[in-house]
Design an enzyme around this catalytic site. Structure first.
Site, PDB file in Angstrom:
ATOM      1  CG  HIS A 330      -2.004  -0.617   1.431  1.00  0.00           C
ATOM      2  ND1 HIS A 330      -3.192  -0.065   1.055  1.00  0.00           N
ATOM      3  CD2 HIS A 330      -2.282  -1.861   1.870  1.00  0.00           C
ATOM      4  CE1 HIS A 330      -4.141  -0.950   1.272  1.00  0.00           C
ATOM      5  NE2 HIS A 330      -3.628  -2.047   1.754  1.00  0.00           N
ATOM      6  CG  HIS A 373      -1.859   3.639  11.076  1.00  0.00           C
ATOM      7  ND1 HIS A 373      -2.687   4.634  10.619  1.00  0.00           N
ATOM      8  CD2 HIS A 373      -0.634   4.182  11.089  1.00  0.00           C
ATOM      9  CE1 HIS A 373      -1.995   5.717  10.348  1.00  0.00           C
ATOM     10  NE2 HIS A 373      -0.738   5.469  10.637  1.00  0.00           N
ATOM     11  CD  GLU A 379      -5.684   7.865  11.177  1.00  0.00           C
ATOM     12  OE1 GLU A 379      -6.583   7.026  10.984  1.00  0.00           O
ATOM     13  OE2 GLU A 379      -4.472   7.612  11.056  1.00  0.00           O
ATOM     14  CG  HIS A 403      -9.050   5.297  14.759  1.00  0.00           C
ATOM     15  ND1 HIS A 403      -9.486   5.025  13.481  1.00  0.00           N
ATOM     16  CD2 HIS A 403      -9.746   4.473  15.571  1.00  0.00           C
ATOM     17  CE1 HIS A 403     -10.394   4.061  13.524  1.00  0.00           C
ATOM     18  NE2 HIS A 403     -10.577   3.704  14.772  1.00  0.00           N
ATOM     19  CG  HIS A 409      -6.367   3.226  13.870  1.00  0.00           C
ATOM     20  ND1 HIS A 409      -5.500   4.073  14.529  1.00  0.00           N
ATOM     21  CD2 HIS A 409      -6.263   3.563  12.565  1.00  0.00           C
ATOM     22  CE1 HIS A 409      -4.921   4.877  13.660  1.00  0.00           C
ATOM     23  NE2 HIS A 409      -5.350   4.586  12.448  1.00  0.00           N
TER      24      HIS A 409
HETATM   25 FE   LIG Z   1      -4.834   5.500  10.541  1.00  0.00          FE
END
Ligand SMILES: [Fe+2]
Length: 475
Positions: A330, A373, A379, A403, A409
């Site tokens: 990614h 992460h 976020e 988050h 998360h």
């Molecule tokens: Fe994130």
């Protein structure tokens, strides 16, 4: 329908331009322009100019814009000239923002004695009214109330971060609107507003012109721009990011090159439209985290012509051209940044606005959902429609997840199991549009948000089903 159609309004004849220089008009051209104006004079016709941060010019009556100067001794039609500065006069050219407005009355006539009024559930950073323990948080959609409330009255702050007085940080809000604003106007001195409808179309009549948006589109309203919000469908729900810092801009593309992500031409700024209306009205101003009101006897949406680069715009998120993995792994989610409001630290946004739109997933030998992460950035996430691939259950349209700084998360147990075993054929992720307001500041949850009954107390349980899979004897 709004009440504007009954007013002395004029559809605009306008153009987006990189130049402020307008050619002198011939008599024949003026006659043609007059016909265009009168033919569309039955209401405020939405019309837009393409581009992001251009120097635009637009006039709703022919010849209303002065040529070759900003402040002539006498403006045509008896208009007043007024400058609206979104940046200090001395800001570098690339970030210098201002527009010249030619209006029926100058803004000093749109303000009288102010009185403080109830701001409802709108909060401004710093706001530490609730001591909620840290944790990953999720809320279900908030139902629309039966009570009649406007876009401003229906603003509910979920989180705040930073400090509005130092022009840093943001507020993340949900609006629950059940009535249009009539003879009521508003401007926000505390920040720029990024409006993200989730249900119901909005008709945002700004002093720069009319913006109509539906779920899937966003509107960006610069600090200090007067407006009223009407509800095309009777009610409306959505999200709003109040950016106290420098204005949202398009992110740099780096090696991606000159195209893709959000393209400048897809941003649409309204052509000039105005109300010449003399009725008792009220202007609300959000200033310093408080709300003030003053009584007027006319509409402040009286700008007949304007030019400059400080203006509202809209953008259809479905025009975002995503770039992503075509082999394996990614890129970071920053690849989906639509707009970024920079801070003084390069690469550290005051706020990033990021979306997760429809796209193909084709990466080979790759765990395709977002990875696990922890992040220094905080976020705030919402879902406009569809299903989000990392949380197929529980995160529903109109909902929110938070988050915060350095709280872990990632995919829930079900998403992990499914993605780990999936046959990695190309898959189109369809019917999905999630977004994120991501800020460098930890986000404080408001009392309202902490006590909402749609707060999912068990959100963190979604990771409890993740099993220990480690086996030292089985590589
Ligand atoms: Fe994130």
């Amino acid at each position: 329908m709004n009440d504007a159609s009954a007013l002395k309004t004029r559809a605009a004849r306008s153009k987006g331009s990189k130049s402020n220089v307008k050619p002198r008009r011939s008599k024949a051209l003026e006659a043609r322009e007059t016909r265009v104006s009168s033919a569309a004079s039955l209401g405020v016709t939405p019309g837009y100019m393409s581009g992001f941060g251009n120097s635009f010019e637009t006039e709703a009556l022919p010849g209303a814009l002065p040529i070759g100067r900003n402040s002539p001794q006498k403006c045509r039609y008896g208009l007043y000239a007024e400058q609206l500065s979104g940046s200090p006069f001395t800001a570098p050219r690339a970030s210098n923002e201002r527009s010249w407005l030619y209006r029926i009355r100058p803004s000093v006539k749109h303000s009288g004695r102010f009185r403080k009024v109830d701001i409802g559930l709108w909060r401004t950073a710093p706001c530490q009214e609730h001591d909620m323990p840290i944790g990953q948080l999720r809320w279900g959609p908030q139902p629309l109330p039966k009570k009649q409330q406007s876009f401003v009255e229906g603003m509910r702050t979920m989180t705040t971060g930073g400090d509005a007085a130092t022009l840093a940080g943001m507020g993340a809000h949900v609006y629950l609107a059940t009535r249009s604003m009539r003879e009521e106007y508003f401007y926000n001195a505390d920040g720029e507003m990024l409006i993200v409808p989730q249900q119901g179309r909005l008709r945002i009549f700004t002093e720069f012109g009319l913006i109509e948006i539906e779920p899937g589109e966003i509107a960006l309203i610069p600090r200090g721009v007067k407006l009223k919000v009407e509800l095309a469908d009777g009610t409306a729900r959505g999200y709003m990011c109040e950016n106290y810092g420098g204005a949202f801009a398009l992110p740099e593309r780096g090696p991606i090159g000159a195209n893709c992500l959000a393209n400048a031409r897809d941003f649409l700024t309204p052509v000039a439209a105005f109300e010449d209306k003399e009725t008792p009205s009220r202007l609300f101003v959000k200033w310093g985290g408080r709300l003030f009101a003053t009584e007027l006897f006319h509409s402040p949406l009286d700008v007949v012509a304007w030019h400059g680069n400080y203006a509202p715009c809209k953008y259809d998120l479905r025009r975002f051209s995503p770039v992503g993995a075509i082999s394996f792994d990614h890129p970071d989610p920053s690849i989906f940044t639509v707009l970024t409001a920079p801070s003084e630290t390069p690469g550290t946004a005051n706020v990033d606005f990021v979306i997760f739109p429809e796209r193909w997933a084709v990466a080979e030998n790759t765990f395709r959902p977002p990875w696990y992460h922890m992040n220094i950035m905080s976020e705030f996430m919402g879902l406009i429609y569809g299903v989000y691939d990392a949380k197929p259950q529980g995160f529903v349209p109109g909902g929110i997840s938070l988050h915060n700084c350095m709280l872990p998360h990632g995919p829930d147990a079900e998403a992990f199991e499914r993605a780990s075993e999936a046959d990695l054929k190309p898959v189109k992720l369809t019917n999905t549009l999630a977004f994120m307001f991501e800020t460098r500041f930890p986000q404080r949850v408001t009392k309202y948000a902490a006590e909402l009954d749609v707060l999912d107390e068990d959100y963190a349980q979604c990771w409890q089903g993740l099993k220990k899979r480690f086996n030292p004897r089985k590589p």
